[in-house]
Scaffold this motif. Sequence first.
Motif, PDB file in Angstrom:
ATOM      1  N   ILE A  61       0.829  -1.205   0.000  1.00  0.00           N
ATOM      2  CA  ILE A  61       0.000   0.000   0.000  1.00  0.00           C
ATOM      3  C   ILE A  61       0.866   1.259   0.000  1.00  0.00           C
ATOM      4  O   ILE A  61       0.505   2.277  -0.585  1.00  0.00           O
ATOM      5  CB  ILE A  61      -0.995  -0.012   1.186  1.00  0.00           C
ATOM      6  CG1 ILE A  61      -2.063   1.074   0.980  1.00  0.00           C
ATOM      7  CG2 ILE A  61      -0.298   0.190   2.503  1.00  0.00           C
ATOM      8  CD1 ILE A  61      -3.199   0.993   1.974  1.00  0.00           C
ATOM      9  N   ILE A  62       2.031   1.216   0.636  1.00  0.00           N
ATOM     10  CA  ILE A  62       2.933   2.372   0.607  1.00  0.00           C
ATOM     11  C   ILE A  62       3.396   2.650  -0.825  1.00  0.00           C
ATOM     12  O   ILE A  62       3.499   3.801  -1.250  1.00  0.00           O
ATOM     13  CB  ILE A  62       4.114   2.136   1.561  1.00  0.00           C
ATOM     14  CG1 ILE A  62       3.620   2.213   3.011  1.00  0.00           C
ATOM     15  CG2 ILE A  62       5.225   3.158   1.323  1.00  0.00           C
ATOM     16  CD1 ILE A  62       4.637   1.807   4.037  1.00  0.00           C
ATOM     17  N   LYS A  63       3.615   1.589  -1.585  1.00  0.00           N
ATOM     18  CA  LYS A  63       3.990   1.759  -2.988  1.00  0.00           C
ATOM     19  C   LYS A  63       2.873   2.446  -3.768  1.00  0.00           C
ATOM     20  O   LYS A  63       3.137   3.270  -4.659  1.00  0.00           O
ATOM     21  CB  LYS A  63       4.312   0.402  -3.613  1.00  0.00           C
ATOM     22  CG  LYS A  63       4.789   0.486  -5.052  1.00  0.00           C
ATOM     23  CD  LYS A  63       5.139  -0.890  -5.609  1.00  0.00           C
ATOM     24  CE  LYS A  63       5.606  -0.796  -7.043  1.00  0.00           C
ATOM     25  NZ  LYS A  63       5.944  -2.145  -7.598  1.00  0.00           N
ATOM     26  N   MET A  64       1.626   2.132  -3.442  1.00  0.00           N
ATOM     27  CA  MET A  64       0.510   2.788  -4.119  1.00  0.00           C
ATOM     28  C   MET A  64       0.566   4.302  -3.908  1.00  0.00           C
ATOM     29  O   MET A  64       0.271   5.083  -4.814  1.00  0.00           O
ATOM     30  CB  MET A  64      -0.824   2.257  -3.586  1.00  0.00           C
ATOM     31  CG  MET A  64      -1.132   0.826  -3.920  1.00  0.00           C
ATOM     32  SD  MET A  64      -2.693   0.335  -3.136  1.00  0.00           S
ATOM     33  CE  MET A  64      -2.633  -1.445  -3.375  1.00  0.00           C
ATOM     34  N   GLY A  65       0.913   4.726  -2.706  1.00  0.00           N
ATOM     35  CA  GLY A  65       1.020   6.151  -2.428  1.00  0.00           C
ATOM     36  C   GLY A  65       2.053   6.829  -3.296  1.00  0.00           C
ATOM     37  O   GLY A  65       1.836   7.930  -3.821  1.00  0.00           O
ATOM     38  N   PHE A  90      -6.080   8.782 -14.055  1.00  0.00           N
ATOM     39  CA  PHE A  90      -5.220   8.613 -12.891  1.00  0.00           C
ATOM     40  C   PHE A  90      -4.460   7.303 -13.001  1.00  0.00           C
ATOM     41  O   PHE A  90      -4.874   6.377 -13.714  1.00  0.00           O
ATOM     42  CB  PHE A  90      -6.047   8.577 -11.602  1.00  0.00           C
ATOM     43  CG  PHE A  90      -6.855   9.818 -11.332  1.00  0.00           C
ATOM     44  CD1 PHE A  90      -6.352  10.845 -10.562  1.00  0.00           C
ATOM     45  CD2 PHE A  90      -8.142   9.949 -11.842  1.00  0.00           C
ATOM     46  CE1 PHE A  90      -7.097  11.979 -10.292  1.00  0.00           C
ATOM     47  CE2 PHE A  90      -8.902  11.081 -11.584  1.00  0.00           C
ATOM     48  CZ  PHE A  90      -8.373  12.098 -10.808  1.00  0.00           C
ATOM     49  N   HIS A  91      -3.376   7.198 -12.257  1.00  0.00           N
ATOM     50  CA  HIS A  91      -2.703   5.912 -12.132  1.00  0.00           C
ATOM     51  C   HIS A  91      -3.638   4.945 -11.398  1.00  0.00           C
ATOM     52  O   HIS A  91      -4.369   5.349 -10.491  1.00  0.00           O
ATOM     53  CB  HIS A  91      -1.394   6.084 -11.349  1.00  0.00           C
ATOM     54  CG  HIS A  91      -0.537   4.859 -11.360  1.00  0.00           C
ATOM     55  ND1 HIS A  91      -0.743   3.797 -10.492  1.00  0.00           N
ATOM     56  CD2 HIS A  91       0.527   4.512 -12.135  1.00  0.00           C
ATOM     57  CE1 HIS A  91       0.154   2.862 -10.717  1.00  0.00           C
ATOM     58  NE2 HIS A  91       0.930   3.263 -11.721  1.00  0.00           N
ATOM     59  N   PRO A  92      -3.648   3.665 -11.777  1.00  0.00           N
ATOM     60  CA  PRO A  92      -4.541   2.709 -11.105  1.00  0.00           C
ATOM     61  C   PRO A  92      -4.386   2.683  -9.588  1.00  0.00           C
ATOM     62  O   PRO A  92      -5.347   2.383  -8.866  1.00  0.00           O
ATOM     63  CB  PRO A  92      -4.127   1.368 -11.728  1.00  0.00           C
ATOM     64  CG  PRO A  92      -3.588   1.731 -13.079  1.00  0.00           C
ATOM     65  CD  PRO A  92      -2.912   3.053 -12.901  1.00  0.00           C
ATOM     66  N   ALA A  93      -3.190   3.007  -9.092  1.00  0.00           N
ATOM     67  CA  ALA A  93      -2.992   2.989  -7.641  1.00  0.00           C
ATOM     68  C   ALA A  93      -3.894   4.005  -6.941  1.00  0.00           C
ATOM     69  O   ALA A  93      -4.339   3.778  -5.810  1.00  0.00           O
ATOM     70  CB  ALA A  93      -1.523   3.280  -7.312  1.00  0.00           C
ATOM     71  N   TYR A  94      -4.153   5.120  -7.601  1.00  0.00           N
ATOM     72  CA  TYR A  94      -5.022   6.149  -7.024  1.00  0.00           C
ATOM     73  C   TYR A  94      -6.411   5.573  -6.774  1.00  0.00           C
ATOM     74  O   TYR A  94      -6.999   5.766  -5.701  1.00  0.00           O
ATOM     75  CB  TYR A  94      -5.080   7.330  -7.983  1.00  0.00           C
ATOM     76  CG  TYR A  94      -5.919   8.509  -7.532  1.00  0.00           C
ATOM     77  CD1 TYR A  94      -5.438   9.413  -6.609  1.00  0.00           C
ATOM     78  CD2 TYR A  94      -7.182   8.730  -8.087  1.00  0.00           C
ATOM     79  CE1 TYR A  94      -6.184  10.520  -6.230  1.00  0.00           C
ATOM     80  CE2 TYR A  94      -7.939   9.829  -7.716  1.00  0.00           C
ATOM     81  CZ  TYR A  94      -7.446  10.719  -6.779  1.00  0.00           C
ATOM     82  OH  TYR A  94      -8.199  11.812  -6.405  1.00  0.00           O
ATOM     83  N   GLN A 131      -1.266   8.900   6.337  1.00  0.00           N
ATOM     84  CA  GLN A 131       0.169   8.655   6.380  1.00  0.00           C
ATOM     85  C   GLN A 131       0.647   7.894   5.150  1.00  0.00           C
ATOM     86  O   GLN A 131       1.824   7.952   4.794  1.00  0.00           O
ATOM     87  CB  GLN A 131       0.529   7.880   7.651  1.00  0.00           C
ATOM     88  CG  GLN A 131       0.326   8.693   8.913  1.00  0.00           C
ATOM     89  CD  GLN A 131       0.687   7.921  10.160  1.00  0.00           C
ATOM     90  OE1 GLN A 131       1.814   7.445  10.308  1.00  0.00           O
ATOM     91  NE2 GLN A 131      -0.266   7.779  11.067  1.00  0.00           N
ATOM     92  N   VAL A 132      -0.264   7.197   4.496  1.00  0.00           N
ATOM     93  CA  VAL A 132       0.075   6.495   3.254  1.00  0.00           C
ATOM     94  C   VAL A 132       0.083   7.465   2.087  1.00  0.00           C
ATOM     95  O   VAL A 132       1.047   7.556   1.330  1.00  0.00           O
ATOM     96  CB  VAL A 132      -0.934   5.362   2.987  1.00  0.00           C
ATOM     97  CG1 VAL A 132      -0.688   4.737   1.606  1.00  0.00           C
ATOM     98  CG2 VAL A 132      -0.851   4.303   4.077  1.00  0.00           C
ATOM     99  N   GLU A 133      -1.014   8.252   1.942  1.00  0.00           N
ATOM    100  CA  GLU A 133      -1.137   9.144   0.789  1.00  0.00           C
ATOM    101  C   GLU A 133      -2.227  10.171   1.103  1.00  0.00           C
ATOM    102  O   GLU A 133      -3.413   9.863   1.027  1.00  0.00           O
ATOM    103  CB  GLU A 133      -1.503   8.350  -0.466  1.00  0.00           C
ATOM    104  CG  GLU A 133      -1.122   9.030  -1.768  1.00  0.00           C
ATOM    105  CD  GLU A 133      -1.869  10.340  -1.985  1.00  0.00           C
ATOM    106  OE1 GLU A 133      -1.217  11.404  -2.083  1.00  0.00           O
ATOM    107  OE2 GLU A 133      -3.115  10.306  -2.048  1.00  0.00           O
TER     108      GLU A 133
END
Length: 553
Positions: A61-65, A90-94, A131-133
């Motif tokens: 999940i940190i990588k998604m941020g 948007f990037h899929p992580a968003y 804290q992640v994003e």
Amino acid sequence: MTTLQLADESTHVVKNQPTELVDVNTFSRDTALQEAVTREGAAWGLADLEAFGEQTGSAEIIKMGYQANEYPPRLKTHDHLGRRIDDVEFHPAYHQLFKIDRAHDIHAYPWNHPGPGAHVFRAAKSYLMNQVEPAHCCPTTMTYASVPLLRDYPELGDKWIPLITNAHYDPRNLPVEQKRGAMMGMAVTEKQGGSDVYQIATRAEPLSEPGSGQPYSLTGHKFFVSGVMSDAFTLLAQTRGGLSCFVVPRFREDGSKNPFEIQRLKNKMGNIANATAEVELRGATGWLVGEEGRGLQTIIKAIAYNRFDCIVGSAAGMRQAVVQAIHHCQNRIVFGKTLSEQPIMQNVLADLAIESEAAAAYSFRLARALDEVELDPKQKHFIRLSTALGKFRICKRVPGHAYEALECVGGSGAMEGHMMPRLYREAPINAIWEGSGNVQALDASNTIARSAEARELFFADLALTQGKNAHFDSFVDALSESCSPSKYEERNGRHLTNRMAVAAQASVLLQGENQLVAEAFCASRLVPQDHSLYGNLPDSVDCGEILKRAAVV
């Protein structure tokens, strides 16, 4: 002729550098957060929060941020055939981050599960997710904040609230009638007016009969619209009756595109993953919420919850900055010892940790007030004042805090790819969003001057701590004298607001479980000494013990 032999050890072996801070449970390793959740009434949610902390601290999940910020949103006004689509890619992580928010009810928990501790529990999850994003948390916040506004108007709430509060996230650019879930944004600011909303020039004319729940045609320009891909927006416009509040969807009820047209995306210094835009309304259809001429009184119900989330998000930013700084200093050896063992660095890190814990403690005390107001309507006066105080003090403290944490990390912290550049760019945002410092100071000081109920509730809360700390007692005595309505002067509003906020933070800490942090806060923030720089804690403070409490590993 001598042949030079290369050493066996490669020059590219990396030593004396910490590993990335991932796969750490961000809830179970946050003692102050656990104590705050328990103290403020949501102990029943500890097991759920621990499981969520495992998720939000994971490398995945940190990588998604990171990904959501490395690939910022892109505007597509038209498709390849020339049709207006007003779409943002948007990037899929968003989108994945939003799915996590919805699955964990961060957008609606208190509305779906009202009861003791509901806002505290939801704030804890928001605190961890920020804290992640933090950028994606803005649209989630606006969705959460729209419900108190809409539930008073069933002619609109009956349609929108079920779509807003359910667990489904659907990012497709389609009419809401074709979707299972919806997001709600807000569009207030115009070129000629931000804080002074009465300068708004957007016009609204009724399409049939005027009145709440009736359709109007809106024409104007909104200069700052965050979460621009939301399914609908609450906004302000001028009617014949004065400034009024509307809900404007992206599509009309017949499925045609509402002329709510994106002109460009803002190129912001921070909050990168969140698409913020300028929007032109060219006869867009919107539905009046409440009475004509009472737009500010209507929309403030949503703005109040947005401001609360600004406080929570700022506290979360401080926490992430502190853990990044401590983690680096625990794993970096300088002059024969780790940085975290060096007395001068211990003083700085402990000071940052105290500031972070005070911000978190205040946030969750305010969350408890949001829970209590359902049973005790008088708490609305405490909430109004405390929200203004917290947004002024806590949001304004983040930039200096982020900078000092970045300096603790050093050169690595200034490099893209580390968490610190994103935290640093994000640091000023919450102080500006939803009313900047002067607006909060005016709101707080005017409330103190005009509302006896707010003054009484505020000082009654401080009185719970009386006798626990001599610095606190003398500080509150002087503050009480300054808060006399007869002594109010607008020019001193910032000074008074800051002192009130500091007193409230000290009170919450002194009522808490860790007197070491509470006493250190009082000894460094409530006395007339220089605290313009972090790392100026008095000798009486046990910096090493404070670091042990704040560290995550």
